[in-house]
Design an enzyme around this catalytic site. Structure first.
Site, PDB file in Angstrom:
ATOM      1  N   ARG A   1       0.888  -1.378  -0.099  1.00 15.30           N
ATOM      2  CA  ARG A   1       0.071   0.055   0.195  1.00 15.30           C
ATOM      3  C   ARG A   1       1.016   0.970  -0.142  1.00 15.30           C
ATOM      4  NH1 ARG A   1      -3.173  -2.685  -1.684  1.00 15.30           N
ATOM      5  NH2 ARG A   1      -4.839  -2.890  -0.850  1.00 15.30           N
TER       6      ARG A   1
ATOM      7  N   GLU B   1      -4.045   7.348  -5.630  1.00 13.81           N
ATOM      8  CA  GLU B   1      -3.632   6.891  -6.875  1.00 13.81           C
ATOM      9  C   GLU B   1      -5.059   7.250  -7.914  1.00 13.81           C
ATOM     10  OE1 GLU B   1      -3.861   2.690  -6.633  1.00 13.81           O
ATOM     11  OE2 GLU B   1      -1.501   2.996  -5.683  1.00 13.81           O
TER      12      GLU B   1
ATOM     13  N   HIS C   1      -0.470   0.032 -10.180  1.00 10.64           N
ATOM     14  CA  HIS C   1      -1.490  -0.941  -8.724  1.00 10.64           C
ATOM     15  C   HIS C   1      -1.760  -1.603 -10.030  1.00 10.64           C
ATOM     16  CE1 HIS C   1      -4.216  -0.509  -5.170  1.00 10.64           C
ATOM     17  NE2 HIS C   1      -3.287  -2.240  -5.414  1.00 10.64           N
TER      18      HIS C   1
END
Length: 319
Positions: free
Chosen positions: A234, A263, A282
């Site tokens: 994370r 993000e 991601h």
């Protein structure tokens, strides 16, 4: 029981819909993004299949009918677990759908960084055909990789890195490697020792209040000069401003980030200016196989609960 999708950005939900339909359920698709939208749209929901929408204490207090949330993924940092437990809401995740993919992505980033593939590819495209630009390069068997977090993904990455010749050390507040589960090749160390010894630091811990900005300016300064940093966990675990400074100074030789604190990574982030920072969107969790497995397991967990069976992956413990 009424099942709903609180939110979902996947291209389709065919797998989930088929599993739910075969059990007699029809789950409408919602597009909740805020507390207020959840409160307004989930009044009749018993079960929510959730991706990003924020389940806060205010939401739980406003939705007394809600009994289960199944989250798409491993992390549940968009859900207030304490408030869920207080409200009697069971929270489940899917902890094992992308284990191989994330470990492989971290491994790929590690090798790309330590072998300096990205800058050398760029140099070749710019007309410079000279291996000397990559110096220094070190043999894998002379390097130590240090893992922060030794859960499923961390242990798989450790096994693969060990097979490539790296020495492996690791820190985990809740787990100690040993012969019982075949992880005795991982040397258990404290964080200060890991920072002092590791040539590569790889992050595999969850984002919690305790781990937020765990890798901060002081932690980066404690690492070996020329260290490589990899994070497929994370983004909030790393202080990105401090990392950008450490990359600019050369103290951190390179970083591989699949997740960032916000993000997408914001356009004004100083990390964009660091050519030795390898960034991916991601995607470490993804393969076609992992995505299908995630969808199937989310739907199956909801059906188990709705049918009165025990769930497989509870995150919080209800009385």
């Amino acid at each position: 029981m009424n099942i709903v999708f609180s939110d979902l950005d996947h291209a389709d939900r065919d797998i989930e819909r088929d599993i739910l339909a075969s059990a007699g359920f029809d789950a409408p698709m919602l597009a909740c993004r805020s507390e207020q939208e959840l409160i307004e749209q989930l009044t009749d929901a018993d079960i929510a299949l959730n991706q990003y929408a924020p389940f806060t204490r205010r939401v739980f207090e406003a939705l007394p009918r809600l009994k289960l949330i199944v989250r798409y993924g491993v992390g549940v940092n968009n859900i207030d677990l304490e408030a869920a437990t207080d409200a009697g809401v069971q929270v489940c995740n899917v902890p094992d759908y992308g284990t191989s993919e994330v470990a492989d992505h971290a491994l790929a980033m590690t090798l790309a960084l330590t072998r300096k593939l990205v800058p050398m590819n760029r140099a070749c495209h710019e007309g410079r055909w000279n291996y000397v630009e990559a110096i220094p390069l070190r043999r894998q068997s002379t390097q130590t990789v240090g893992l922060i977090g030794l859960g499923r993904i961390g242990r798989l990455y450790a096994r693969k890195m060990g097979a490539l010749g790296f020495s492996v050390i690791g820190y985990d507040a809740f787990y100690r490697p040993g012969g019982k589960d075949g992880t005795d090749y991982i040397e258990s160390v404290e964080l200060d020792s890991l920072y002092a010894r590791a040539d590569v630091v790889a992050v595999f811990c969850p984002l919690t209040e305790d781990t937020h900005h765990l890798v901060d300016k002081a932690a980066l300064a404690a690492m070996k000069p020329g260290v490589f940093l990899v994070n497929t966990s994370r983004g909030g675990i790393i202080d990105e401003a401090s990392l950008a400074e450490a990359l600019a100074s050369g103290h951190v030789a390179g970083a591989g980030l699949d997740t960032t604190e916000r993000e997408p990574l914001e356009p004004d982030s100083p990390l964009w200016a660091q050519p030795r920072c390898l960034i991916t969107p991601h995607m470490a969790w993804y393969s076609d196989d992992a995505a299908a497995e995630l969808k199937r397991k989310v739907a199956e967990e909801a059906v188990r609960f709705a049918s009165g069976e025990a769930v497989y992956w509870p995150v919080n413990r209800l009385a």
